[in-house]
Write an enzyme that holds these catalytic residues in place. Structure first.
Site, mmCIF file in Angstrom:
data_model
loop_
_atom_site.group_PDB
_atom_site.id
_atom_site.type_symbol
_atom_site.label_atom_id
_atom_site.label_comp_id
_atom_site.label_asym_id
_atom_site.label_seq_id
_atom_site.Cartn_x
_atom_site.Cartn_y
_atom_site.Cartn_z
ATOM 1 N N GLU B 50 61.910 66.189 130.681
ATOM 2 C CA GLU B 50 61.260 67.406 130.194
ATOM 3 C C GLU B 50 61.029 68.446 131.283
ATOM 4 O O GLU B 50 61.006 69.649 131.010
ATOM 5 C CB GLU B 50 59.923 67.075 129.523
ATOM 6 C CG GLU B 50 60.047 66.347 128.192
ATOM 7 C CD GLU B 50 60.070 64.830 128.339
ATOM 8 O OE1 GLU B 50 60.240 64.332 129.481
ATOM 9 O OE2 GLU B 50 59.914 64.136 127.320
ATOM 10 N N PHE B 112 48.099 57.359 120.314
ATOM 11 C CA PHE B 112 49.347 57.111 121.040
ATOM 12 C C PHE B 112 50.012 58.438 121.414
ATOM 13 O O PHE B 112 50.156 59.314 120.581
ATOM 14 C CB PHE B 112 50.292 56.264 120.174
ATOM 15 C CG PHE B 112 51.621 56.033 120.825
ATOM 16 C CD1 PHE B 112 51.712 55.284 121.993
ATOM 17 C CD2 PHE B 112 52.777 56.576 120.297
ATOM 18 C CE1 PHE B 112 52.932 55.073 122.607
ATOM 19 C CE2 PHE B 112 54.007 56.372 120.907
ATOM 20 C CZ PHE B 112 54.083 55.611 122.071
ATOM 21 N N GLN B 113 50.386 58.550 122.648
ATOM 22 C CA GLN B 113 50.998 59.758 123.205
ATOM 23 C C GLN B 113 50.139 60.999 122.980
ATOM 24 O O GLN B 113 50.649 62.093 122.736
ATOM 25 C CB GLN B 113 52.421 59.957 122.653
ATOM 26 C CG GLN B 113 53.377 58.868 123.145
ATOM 27 C CD GLN B 113 54.834 59.190 122.937
ATOM 28 O OE1 GLN B 113 55.206 59.863 121.991
ATOM 29 N NE2 GLN B 113 55.688 58.692 123.818
ATOM 30 N N LYS B 162 51.290 67.391 114.795
ATOM 31 C CA LYS B 162 52.376 66.991 113.898
ATOM 32 C C LYS B 162 52.146 67.448 112.453
ATOM 33 O O LYS B 162 53.054 67.930 111.786
ATOM 34 C CB LYS B 162 52.526 65.468 113.944
ATOM 35 C CG LYS B 162 53.744 64.947 113.207
ATOM 36 C CD LYS B 162 53.918 63.461 113.483
ATOM 37 C CE LYS B 162 55.257 62.944 112.957
ATOM 38 N NZ LYS B 162 55.423 63.024 111.522
ATOM 39 N N MET B 480 63.316 69.910 155.781
ATOM 40 C CA MET B 480 62.282 70.858 156.182
ATOM 41 C C MET B 480 61.068 70.136 156.760
ATOM 42 O O MET B 480 60.508 70.560 157.776
ATOM 43 C CB MET B 480 61.870 71.740 154.996
ATOM 44 C CG MET B 480 60.909 72.860 155.368
ATOM 45 S SD MET B 480 61.582 73.947 156.641
ATOM 46 C CE MET B 480 62.300 75.259 155.657
#
Lengths: 159, 566
Positions: B50, B112-113, B162, B480
């Site tokens: 993502e 959940f999530q 949702k 770097m």
């Protein structure tokens, strides 16, 4: 220097955390904060006291204004304004000190709002300094509990 | 007629002229993905992580000059976008990120999530929303796009439970967004413009210091006109590269930590600094009290918080850069006080001084016939693409070498994570850029460390036929940080040696891409030529001089005149 800033904002979910998050994220101080609805539905007025040099306070007001939910930001410190805060103070009040407690309460135009066997609860309202002075005088007698509101402020109308 | 929230969202995207979305599905956005499958107007680019979706949307936005869109699911899908969002926020890139959320009834239950992504992204978005009622969906999306693309642009996030996607709603007729609380100032104050212009006429040693705001407001023509009209030398921030032609005689390249010697000297000696769409970032100013110590400062910025934040400004101009610069150009054209020839004559000693500095310490590097110098690779890339490629970078040495040695003549051709400095930005950004400009050459200039931070996107590039070219400047180091350790930590290379590295050529092949390697300077050109001629994703693995550093360098906290030179 201490500044009193008045913020008019839309009463959207999370708006308060946008403000407090801005202060914590950028390392600005909040000394007190109070917020409630205004006459216009959906709008709230928030008064906050902060401190910092002029550059910091300028950043604070600009950053507050940048928040999408904020309508208006006024640093009212330089204007003529009235400020009030309220404290509820539970102070020890035994037979020997009761009169003294009442006398101090009276001087500050406070009120006794709750009476217990060995304590009084006092309500005192005024500028931040006045409330602090009252607290300082009551402290030697024995303050058991104290709850203070944040300061609210309003500019005076032009004469 | 009522439609679902998901259908309404797609209609909104169409209304906003969005044709490409970068995303990754999940349970909370499954209704939306069902609609996307049926849409013939929307291209969905399935990324492999993502974070990449957001970087790709960011670069897409930069190329098209409008809003980029990313779409992810709830929970980890949402948290994975945070780096991309924060990067877009610091670089002021307009994107809208849609995140799925658990159904409204479950919010707050540690479902959940579930994650409070609105809370998490509050400090790194321009604004964000949780849509709890489907009736608010369309107005919220319209407002989000409006916020993202107007004023100082930035990322806006919309969290979509949702059940809201499945709920039915009437699609409200489009109407212009008006917000009581948000009215950016576009037009400059004429009094301030006049003051600034008069100040410029008084100045003997002016410098234009331009940043990403010039590109965001599409003001490159106006700034070029101003600079050439008055012969004002121009220095650019990392984000401002391309805002003024890099090969113009007035261009001084970048300033600051890895800026050119002459840029930093010019800023240190100038008597007037004209900041345009730049924010006096610490990488630009170095030690703040030694920054432009002899200069009065004019600062044009659309965001009032940028003005006098780090450096006290003498003439602030809150406005869109394009409007402000156009107003200044008009003022000069109309003013009797301005005579182009006199002004240019007056400027000669200053330009000569800058030329002297340029001759004294040009941007350079120690050439080598055995080892590949990274700067040489970037110069070759510039030469063989005619300076016309879209360049993205990762972060670190690769980014600075790209900024220094690929002389950008056009805006919207250089994409880099400037403010946040995200390793892993460049490759997904290259995919986003290629999706926006199918006919352009897009090259990600990368390091061997940072390319591995989003290497999984090789699959995305392949799937969507993005023939992106990746030039890995491979030194087997996190270069770097190693450079800092070399200079300031007595060469104690703590955790900067990449002892185990993939074979990038084989890695490319594993994804069906093409892998090429150069280990000698004379192999560089053939490799680049072959890559450019290949209609496929190509990884060019340039095995470079391991301990090459980025110079000039201003050590952190030092004055910008205290440069370490080659």
């Amino acid at each position: 220097m201490r500044h009193t800033i008045s913020v008019l904002l839309q009463n959207k979910p999370g708006v308060l955390s946008r403000i407090t998050g801005l202060f914590s994220g950028r390392g600005f101080n909040i000394e007190s904060l109070s917020v409630a609805q205004t006459l216009e539905p959906g709008l709230s007025c928030l008064t906050l006291m902060t401190s910092g040099d002029s550059q910091i306070v300028e950043q604070i007001t600009k950053q507050l204004h940048k928040l999408i939910d904020v309508i208006k930001v006024t640093d009212i410190t330089e204007t003529d304004y009235v400020e009030r805060e309220m404290a509820l103070i539970r102070v020890k009040a035994e037979s020997t000190t009761r009169a003294e407690v009442l006398r101090i309460t009276d001087i500050f135009r406070g009120r006794v709002v709750d009476v217990g066997a060995k304590s009084y609860a006092i309500e005192v309202t005024g500028s931040c300094g006045k409330v602090q002075a009252c607290v300082d005088l009551l402290r030697p007698i024995g303050i058991q509990e104290i709850v203070r509101t944040g300061t609210i402020a309003m500019t005076r109308s032009t004469k | 007629m009522k439609i679902t929230g998901a259908q309404a969202l797609l209609k909104c995207l169409e209304e906003q002229k969005v044709d490409t979305v970068f995303g990754f599905p999940g349970g909370a956005v499954i209704d939306l993905y069902d609609e996307i499958l049926q849409s013939d107007k929307l291209t969905h680019v399935l990324v492999r992580h993502e974070q990449a979706a957001v970087h790709a949307a960011d670069a897409y936005a930069r190329v098209i000059g409008d809003v980029g869109v990313a779409l992810v699911t709830s929970g980890p899908g949402a948290t994975n976008t945070v780096t991309g969002i924060a990067s877009a926020y610091l670089d002021s890139i307009p994107i809208v990120v849609f995140t799925g959320q658990v159904p409204t009834g479950l919010i707050g239950n540690d479902a959940f999530q579930e994650v409070d992504i609105v809370g998490i992204t509050r400090p790194c978005t321009k604004h964000n929303y949780l849509v709890k009622d489907v009736k608010d969906l369309v107005p919220t999306i319209r407002e989000a796009f409006y916020l993202a693309r107007t004023g100082r642009p930035g990322p806006v996030l919309i969290d979509l439970p949702k059940d809201v996607m499945a709920a039915m709603v009437n699609f409200p007729a489009p109407k212009p967004v008006k917000m009581r609380t948000y009215q950016p100032t576009y037009k400059p104050h004429p009094g301030q413009i006049e003051k600034a212009c008069k100040k410029i006429l008084q100045a003997k040693r002016p410098v234009l210091y331009i940043g990403g705001g010039v590109i965001a407001s599409k003001a490159h023509e106006e700034v070029t006109e101003l600079a050439r009209k008055l012969d004002i030398p121009v220095t650019m921030t990392l984000m401002g590269l391309g805002g003024f032609p890099g090969t113009d005689p007035l261009a001084m390249g970048m300033l600051g930590m890895h800026g050119t010697y002459y840029s930093n000297m010019a800023v240190a000696r100038c008597d007037l600094l004209i900041g345009v769409g730049a924010r006096f970032d610490d990488r630009v100013t170095g030690r703040i009290d030694a920054f432009a110590p002899h200069a009065e400062i004019i600062h044009i910025d659309i965001d009032p918080t940028s003005i006098s934040k780090n450096v006290e400004v003498d003439i602030p101009i809150v406005a869109d850069c394009k409007h402000a610069l156009a107003a200044m150009n008009t003022w000069f054209d109309r003013s009797d006080l301005f005579n182009e020839e006199d002004e240019k004559e007056k400027r000669q000693p200053w330009l000569e001084q800058i030329d002297e500095w340029k001759a004294e310490h040009p941007l350079s590097y120690a050439k080598d016939t055995n080892k590949i110098k990274p700067q040489f690779v970037v110069e070759k890339l510039h030469e063989l693409t005619g300076g016309d490629a879209i360049i993205t970078t990762e972060v670190g040495q690769n980014q600075m070498w790209a900024a220094q040695f690929y002389h950008f003549n056009h805006p919207r051709a250089f994409m880099t994570s400037g403010g946040l400095g995200v390793m892993g930005y460049g490759f997904p950004a290259a995919i986003g850029a290629q999706m926006a400009a199918r006919d352009r050459t897009v090259i990600d200039i990368a390091g061997d460390g940072s390319i591995q931070m989003n290497i999984q996107e090789l699959a995305t590039a392949k799937q969507y036929n993005c023939p992106v070219k990746i030039a890995i400047l491979n030194n087997n180091y996190l270069g770097m940080v190693r450079q800092w350790q070399e200079l300031f930590y007595d060469k104690r290379y703590s955790a900067t040696t990449l002892d185990v590295a993939p074979d990038f050529v084989l890695l490319a092949e594993a994804y069906g891409a093409v892998g090429l390697r150069a280990t000698k300077p004379d192999e560089v050109e053939p490799v680049i030529k072959e890559a450019l001629a290949t209609d496929n994703v190509v990884i060019m693995d340039f095995v470079i001089d391991r301990e090459e550093g980025v110079y000039p360098m201003v050590p952190a906290g030092k004055a910008t005149t205290e440069m370490l030179l080659v």
